[in-house]
Design a protein around this motif. Sequence first.
Motif, PDB file in Angstrom:
ATOM      1  N   THR A   1       0.858  -1.180   0.000  1.00  0.00           N
ATOM      2  CA  THR A   1       0.000   0.000   0.000  1.00  0.00           C
ATOM      3  C   THR A   1       0.897   1.233   0.000  1.00  0.00           C
ATOM      4  O   THR A   1       1.663   1.450   0.925  1.00  0.00           O
ATOM      5  CB  THR A   1      -0.899   0.001   1.255  1.00  0.00           C
ATOM      6  N   VAL A   2       0.790   2.033  -1.061  1.00  0.00           N
ATOM      7  CA  VAL A   2       1.690   3.188  -1.215  1.00  0.00           C
ATOM      8  C   VAL A   2       1.207   4.362  -0.385  1.00  0.00           C
ATOM      9  O   VAL A   2       0.016   4.670  -0.358  1.00  0.00           O
ATOM     10  CB  VAL A   2       1.760   3.613  -2.694  1.00  0.00           C
ATOM     11  N   GLY A   3       2.147   5.030   0.260  1.00  0.00           N
ATOM     12  CA  GLY A   3       1.794   6.211   1.035  1.00  0.00           C
ATOM     13  C   GLY A   3       2.896   7.244   0.998  1.00  0.00           C
ATOM     14  O   GLY A   3       3.954   7.029   0.388  1.00  0.00           O
ATOM     15  N   ARG A   4       2.620   8.356   1.678  1.00  0.00           N
ATOM     16  CA  ARG A   4       3.632   9.408   1.745  1.00  0.00           C
ATOM     17  C   ARG A   4       4.958   8.927   2.337  1.00  0.00           C
ATOM     18  O   ARG A   4       6.014   9.451   1.969  1.00  0.00           O
ATOM     19  CB  ARG A   4       3.081  10.604   2.529  1.00  0.00           C
ATOM     20  N   PRO A   5       4.941   7.922   3.246  1.00  0.00           N
ATOM     21  CA  PRO A   5       6.237   7.444   3.753  1.00  0.00           C
ATOM     22  C   PRO A   5       7.163   6.951   2.636  1.00  0.00           C
ATOM     23  O   PRO A   5       8.389   7.089   2.740  1.00  0.00           O
ATOM     24  CB  PRO A   5       5.838   6.308   4.698  1.00  0.00           C
ATOM     25  N   HIS A   6       6.598   6.360   1.573  1.00  0.00           N
ATOM     26  CA  HIS A   6       7.459   5.897   0.475  1.00  0.00           C
ATOM     27  C   HIS A   6       8.036   7.082  -0.295  1.00  0.00           C
ATOM     28  O   HIS A   6       9.163   7.023  -0.779  1.00  0.00           O
ATOM     29  CB  HIS A   6       6.668   4.967  -0.451  1.00  0.00           C
ATOM     30  N   ILE A   7       7.250   8.152  -0.409  1.00  0.00           N
ATOM     31  CA  ILE A   7       7.771   9.375  -1.039  1.00  0.00           C
ATOM     32  C   ILE A   7       8.861   9.954  -0.144  1.00  0.00           C
ATOM     33  O   ILE A   7       9.908  10.406  -0.632  1.00  0.00           O
ATOM     34  CB  ILE A   7       6.633  10.398  -1.270  1.00  0.00           C
ATOM     35  N   ALA A   8       8.629   9.901   1.175  1.00  0.00           N
ATOM     36  CA  ALA A   8       9.655  10.370   2.118  1.00  0.00           C
ATOM     37  C   ALA A   8      10.952   9.587   1.925  1.00  0.00           C
ATOM     38  O   ALA A   8      12.043  10.173   1.864  1.00  0.00           O
ATOM     39  CB  ALA A   8       9.147  10.220   3.556  1.00  0.00           C
ATOM     40  N   ASP A   9      10.847   8.277   1.804  1.00  0.00           N
ATOM     41  CA  ASP A   9      12.048   7.450   1.614  1.00  0.00           C
ATOM     42  C   ASP A   9      12.768   7.817   0.317  1.00  0.00           C
ATOM     43  O   ASP A   9      14.004   7.815   0.257  1.00  0.00           O
ATOM     44  CB  ASP A   9      11.677   5.964   1.603  1.00  0.00           C
ATOM     45  N   ALA A  10      11.996   8.133  -0.724  1.00  0.00           N
ATOM     46  CA  ALA A  10      12.608   8.539  -1.993  1.00  0.00           C
ATOM     47  C   ALA A  10      13.315   9.883  -1.838  1.00  0.00           C
ATOM     48  O   ALA A  10      14.400  10.090  -2.398  1.00  0.00           O
ATOM     49  CB  ALA A  10      11.543   8.612  -3.086  1.00  0.00           C
ATOM     50  N   LEU A  11      12.720  10.782  -1.075  1.00  0.00           N
ATOM     51  CA  LEU A  11      13.368  12.083  -0.824  1.00  0.00           C
ATOM     52  C   LEU A  11      14.672  11.887  -0.052  1.00  0.00           C
ATOM     53  O   LEU A  11      15.669  12.556  -0.325  1.00  0.00           O
ATOM     54  CB  LEU A  11      12.417  13.008  -0.044  1.00  0.00           C
ATOM     55  N   VAL A  12      14.650  10.952   0.906  1.00  0.00           N
ATOM     56  CA  VAL A  12      15.871  10.646   1.666  1.00  0.00           C
ATOM     57  C   VAL A  12      16.930  10.078   0.729  1.00  0.00           C
ATOM     58  O   VAL A  12      18.095  10.503   0.752  1.00  0.00           O
ATOM     59  CB  VAL A  12      15.573   9.660   2.822  1.00  0.00           C
ATOM     60  N   ALA A  13      16.535   9.142  -0.146  1.00  0.00           N
ATOM     61  CA  ALA A  13      17.487   8.524  -1.076  1.00  0.00           C
ATOM     62  C   ALA A  13      18.093   9.564  -2.016  1.00  0.00           C
ATOM     63  O   ALA A  13      19.249   9.438  -2.432  1.00  0.00           O
ATOM     64  CB  ALA A  13      16.797   7.420  -1.876  1.00  0.00           C
ATOM     65  N   ARG A  14      17.323  10.597  -2.324  1.00  0.00           N
ATOM     66  CA  ARG A  14      17.801  11.679  -3.196  1.00  0.00           C
ATOM     67  C   ARG A  14      18.598  12.742  -2.436  1.00  0.00           C
ATOM     68  O   ARG A  14      19.026  13.746  -3.016  1.00  0.00           O
ATOM     69  CB  ARG A  14      16.605  12.378  -3.861  1.00  0.00           C
ATOM     70  N   GLY A  15      18.720  12.560  -1.113  1.00  0.00           N
ATOM     71  CA  GLY A  15      19.445  13.556  -0.321  1.00  0.00           C
ATOM     72  C   GLY A  15      18.638  14.820  -0.069  1.00  0.00           C
ATOM     73  O   GLY A  15      19.194  15.849   0.318  1.00  0.00           O
ATOM     74  N   LEU A  16      17.313  14.744  -0.263  1.00  0.00           N
ATOM     75  CA  LEU A  16      16.470  15.931  -0.088  1.00  0.00           C
ATOM     76  C   LEU A  16      15.861  15.997   1.315  1.00  0.00           C
ATOM     77  O   LEU A  16      15.193  16.975   1.654  1.00  0.00           O
ATOM     78  CB  LEU A  16      15.363  15.942  -1.148  1.00  0.00           C
ATOM     79  N   ALA A  17      16.063  14.953   2.114  1.00  0.00           N
ATOM     80  CA  ALA A  17      15.630  14.963   3.511  1.00  0.00           C
ATOM     81  C   ALA A  17      16.529  13.994   4.284  1.00  0.00           C
ATOM     82  O   ALA A  17      17.053  13.049   3.714  1.00  0.00           O
ATOM     83  CB  ALA A  17      14.168  14.542   3.641  1.00  0.00           C
ATOM     84  N   ARG A  18      16.699  14.260   5.576  1.00  0.00           N
ATOM     85  CA  ARG A  18      17.585  13.431   6.403  1.00  0.00           C
ATOM     86  C   ARG A  18      16.918  12.087   6.729  1.00  0.00           C
ATOM     87  O   ARG A  18      17.529  11.045   6.737  1.00  0.00           O
ATOM     88  CB  ARG A  18      17.928  14.190   7.690  1.00  0.00           C
ATOM     89  N   ASP A  19      15.634  12.128   7.045  1.00  0.00           N
ATOM     90  CA  ASP A  19      14.898  10.899   7.374  1.00  0.00           C
ATOM     91  C   ASP A  19      13.406  11.168   7.139  1.00  0.00           C
ATOM     92  O   ASP A  19      13.032  12.277   6.725  1.00  0.00           O
ATOM     93  CB  ASP A  19      15.173  10.442   8.818  1.00  0.00           C
ATOM     94  N   ARG A  20      12.578  10.152   7.390  1.00  0.00           N
ATOM     95  CA  ARG A  20      11.137  10.322   7.163  1.00  0.00           C
ATOM     96  C   ARG A  20      10.567  11.513   7.931  1.00  0.00           C
ATOM     97  O   ARG A  20       9.795  12.301   7.369  1.00  0.00           O
ATOM     98  CB  ARG A  20      10.376   9.054   7.578  1.00  0.00           C
TER      99      ARG A  20
END
Length: 289
Positions: free
Chosen positions: A137-156
């Motif tokens: 089930t896709v949610g904002r947490p997966h977008i958060a993880d993608a932002l982290v992988a891109r270096g755009l956020a430190r963690d969720r």
Amino acid sequence: MTGERRWEGPSDLHLHSLRSDGTEPPAAVMQAAHRYALRTAALTDHDTTSGWAEAADAATSLGMTFLPGMELSAKQEWRSVHMLAFLFDPDDAALRAEMDRIRGDRMGRAERIVNKIARDYDLTWDDVVEQTHGDATVGRPHIADALVARGLARDRAAAFAGILNPRQGYYVPHYAPDPLTAVRLIVGAGGVPIIAHPTPSGRDRMMPPDVLHRLIDAGLAGFELDHRENTEGGKKILRALVQERDLIVTGSSDYHGLGKPNLPGENTTADEMVQRIIDLGTGTSPVYP
Ligand code: AMP
Ligand code: FE
Ligand code: FE
Ligand code: ZN
């Protein structure tokens, strides 16, 4: 006539795996619960039951009792309401159709959020797909993880406080039934509906009493009062309602693996309350070791 009681506490009835927005497979979630000395655990992934079989095997092989569960997405006016459901029939057609509808809409919605973010940041839908396991089930947490992988956020947590904060303008809601529909569907499938983290602060704060009374009339069984996101003031009000309507009270961690600081067993549910849930649920059985 009740037989010999086949389960033991302590019990944590709200845990997530990577079948939704937790970070571990269902078996690893049950192993984590075991490490934290739990004896009964539920898997409550958002809008899916796909982790039940794996979690049940893992839990029982560790000598634990497994309680099949789910956290069904609902919405009351602007409030996001999370309805825990226990021991319902996973093949109930009406409930399944609603779960499929929510999950399908979550997918398009996540893509719309990513498209909005992609106008300002270096993020693609593929980045999110990479963070999502199989048919989770896709949610904002997966977008958060993608932002982290891109270096755009430190963690969720930082992603939710930053780019994913609705004030940033990228937020898109997803379809969810109103809580009354959610309660009726869960009860219709033989399940036990309990509102998760019913009194958080902020925009999702507690529903008005008249709405709660209507939900209870329809079969809402109780409230998850011991949860780190509940406010003290709200808990006080709901404790009075629990007394008045003789409801079930649960306590749980809402463990999401590495996705949240919550740890298995940080709150637990009293044995008497677990027994009431087991006695009420008719859609499926707990899985005993
Ligand atoms: P969604 O259902 O897609 O709108 O995303 C909501 C989910 O995000 C909830 O189920 C939470 O588990 C998760 N969530 C919300 N806030 C945070 C946060 N600050 N840190 C980590 N996870 C969060
Ligand atoms: Fe979650
Ligand atoms: Fe929740
Ligand atoms: Zn949850």
